[in-house]
Design a protein around this motif. Sequence first.
Motif, short mmCIF file in Angstrom:
data_model
loop_
_atom_site.label_atom_id
_atom_site.label_comp_id
_atom_site.label_asym_id
_atom_site.label_seq_id
_atom_site.Cartn_x
_atom_site.Cartn_y
_atom_site.Cartn_z
N LEU A 192 0.87 -1.17 0.00
CA LEU A 192 0.00 0.00 0.00
C LEU A 192 0.90 1.21 0.00
O LEU A 192 1.58 1.50 0.99
CB LEU A 192 -0.92 0.00 1.23
CG LEU A 192 -2.13 0.95 1.21
CD1 LEU A 192 -3.13 0.56 2.28
CD2 LEU A 192 -1.71 2.41 1.42
N ASP A 193 0.98 1.90 -1.13
CA ASP A 193 1.90 3.01 -1.31
C ASP A 193 3.34 2.57 -1.02
O ASP A 193 4.13 3.30 -0.44
CB ASP A 193 1.52 4.18 -0.41
CG ASP A 193 2.21 5.48 -0.80
OD1 ASP A 193 2.47 5.66 -2.01
OD2 ASP A 193 2.52 6.30 0.08
N GLY A 194 3.64 1.34 -1.43
CA GLY A 194 5.00 0.83 -1.27
C GLY A 194 5.31 0.24 0.08
O GLY A 194 6.41 -0.30 0.28
N VAL A 195 4.38 0.28 1.01
CA VAL A 195 4.59 -0.27 2.35
C VAL A 195 3.82 -1.58 2.47
O VAL A 195 2.60 -1.61 2.26
CB VAL A 195 4.13 0.72 3.45
CG1 VAL A 195 4.32 0.10 4.83
CG2 VAL A 195 4.87 2.04 3.34
N LYS A 228 -7.44 5.66 0.44
CA LYS A 228 -6.11 5.06 0.25
C LYS A 228 -5.01 6.05 0.58
O LYS A 228 -4.03 5.70 1.27
CB LYS A 228 -5.95 4.56 -1.20
CG LYS A 228 -4.58 3.94 -1.45
CD LYS A 228 -4.41 3.41 -2.86
CE LYS A 228 -3.01 2.83 -3.04
NZ LYS A 228 -2.80 2.26 -4.39
N ASP A 229 -5.13 7.28 0.12
CA ASP A 229 -4.11 8.29 0.40
C ASP A 229 -4.00 8.55 1.90
O ASP A 229 -2.90 8.71 2.45
CB ASP A 229 -4.43 9.59 -0.33
CG ASP A 229 -4.27 9.45 -1.84
OD1 ASP A 229 -3.57 8.52 -2.28
OD2 ASP A 229 -4.86 10.27 -2.57
N THR A 230 -5.14 8.59 2.57
CA THR A 230 -5.14 8.83 4.02
C THR A 230 -4.48 7.68 4.76
O THR A 230 -3.67 7.90 5.67
CB THR A 230 -6.58 9.03 4.53
OG1 THR A 230 -7.16 10.15 3.86
CG2 THR A 230 -6.58 9.28 6.03
N ILE A 285 0.00 5.23 7.79
CA ILE A 285 0.91 4.12 8.12
C ILE A 285 2.37 4.54 7.96
O ILE A 285 3.23 4.04 8.69
CB ILE A 285 0.60 2.86 7.28
CG1 ILE A 285 0.80 3.13 5.79
CG2 ILE A 285 -0.80 2.36 7.57
CD1 ILE A 285 0.58 1.88 4.93
N ARG A 286 2.65 5.44 7.05
CA ARG A 286 4.03 5.91 6.91
C ARG A 286 4.45 6.70 8.15
O ARG A 286 5.60 6.61 8.59
CB ARG A 286 4.19 6.76 5.65
CG ARG A 286 4.25 5.93 4.37
CD ARG A 286 4.68 6.74 3.17
NE ARG A 286 4.84 5.90 1.99
CZ ARG A 286 5.93 5.20 1.71
NH1 ARG A 286 6.96 5.23 2.55
NH2 ARG A 286 6.00 4.46 0.62
N ILE A 287 3.52 7.47 8.70
CA ILE A 287 3.82 8.23 9.92
C ILE A 287 4.03 7.26 11.09
O ILE A 287 5.01 7.38 11.85
CB ILE A 287 2.70 9.23 10.23
CG1 ILE A 287 2.68 10.34 9.18
CG2 ILE A 287 2.88 9.82 11.62
CD1 ILE A 287 1.49 11.28 9.31
N PRO A 320 9.09 7.63 5.84
CA PRO A 320 8.73 8.74 4.95
C PRO A 320 8.77 8.31 3.50
O PRO A 320 9.55 7.43 3.10
CB PRO A 320 9.80 9.79 5.26
CG PRO A 320 10.96 9.02 5.80
CD PRO A 320 10.37 7.85 6.54
N LYS A 321 7.93 8.90 2.71
CA LYS A 321 7.89 8.59 1.28
C LYS A 321 9.19 9.01 0.63
O LYS A 321 9.73 10.07 0.93
CB LYS A 321 6.70 9.31 0.62
CG LYS A 321 6.33 8.79 -0.74
CD LYS A 321 5.09 9.48 -1.24
CE LYS A 321 4.66 8.96 -2.60
NZ LYS A 321 4.23 7.56 -2.56
#
Length: 298
Positions: free
Chosen positions: A117-120, A269-271, A276-278, A283-284
């Motif tokens: 999900l966004d690379g994670v 999805k963006d949220t 999850i990155r936080i 960090p992206k």
Amino acid sequence: MNWITNVVRPRIQRVFKKKDTPDNLWRKCPACNEMIFHRDLETALNVCPHCDHHMRLGTTARLASLFDDGQYQTVTVAGVPLDPLKFRDQKKYPDRLKEARSKTGRDEAITVAHGPLDGVETVISIQDFAFMGGSLGMAAGEAIIKSAEIAIEKKAPFILFTAAGGARMQEGILSLMQMPRTTVAVEMLRDAGIPYIVVLTDPTTGGVLASYAMLGDIQISEPGALIGFSGRRVIEQTIREKLPDDFQKAEFQLDHGMIDMIVHRHKLKDTLARTIRILMHKPKLGTPSTLPARTASR
């Protein structure tokens, strides 16, 4: 009989004959009653383009909308006794399970999957209301525990989408036992430092709300979702008071501190990716740090 009867009339009848139209080409929005072409509705992830009402979204469509490029792997959950109580009401319990599996194409109410999900790498479980009202039974409990174990093993965040009418009455006390079992699974995640995010969808009620659905590190809801333990009529008869019209709606719960945020399905999805990155301190790539630079000590 002549050529007019044998040739002309059949051709005229074919021209004016009403063509059969599939019944599922158009869907009526339950909120505004507008008719929506099925492909437009699928593109909009079952969100009404006229009034923004969020209709229920199937498991396959939801998973495809969350994972990068729709790429994910589902996980097989250990089997449980099919009919431990030999329960029967108007139908035998195995017959109800068979009917639900035929209708949804799934073995149980909760589907477990993992992927990027966004690379994670992320573990996502979907509770599908179409499968016996998303009811919590032994198989659903096993699915949540399995999800937590995979998340801990992969050191991946766990996102759970809830939708249920409560515990599965056909399994009696064995269904209620899943409430503490899933609570223990959530504690396992916390002990391992793994983020647990809950997304409440319409409806999330009963024993599901009273256990794992309200134990997330972050509680997110879709707009207009019904969120509550008991039914409105039961509560009004118990306390002998008239409840607000928006009682048990997501917006009411947000105003009273029950959930952290309401997120539109198109922005979900963006949220989730940002959250999850936080929480995972990832960090992206290419994103500059927002922390102030350290100054050298003198």
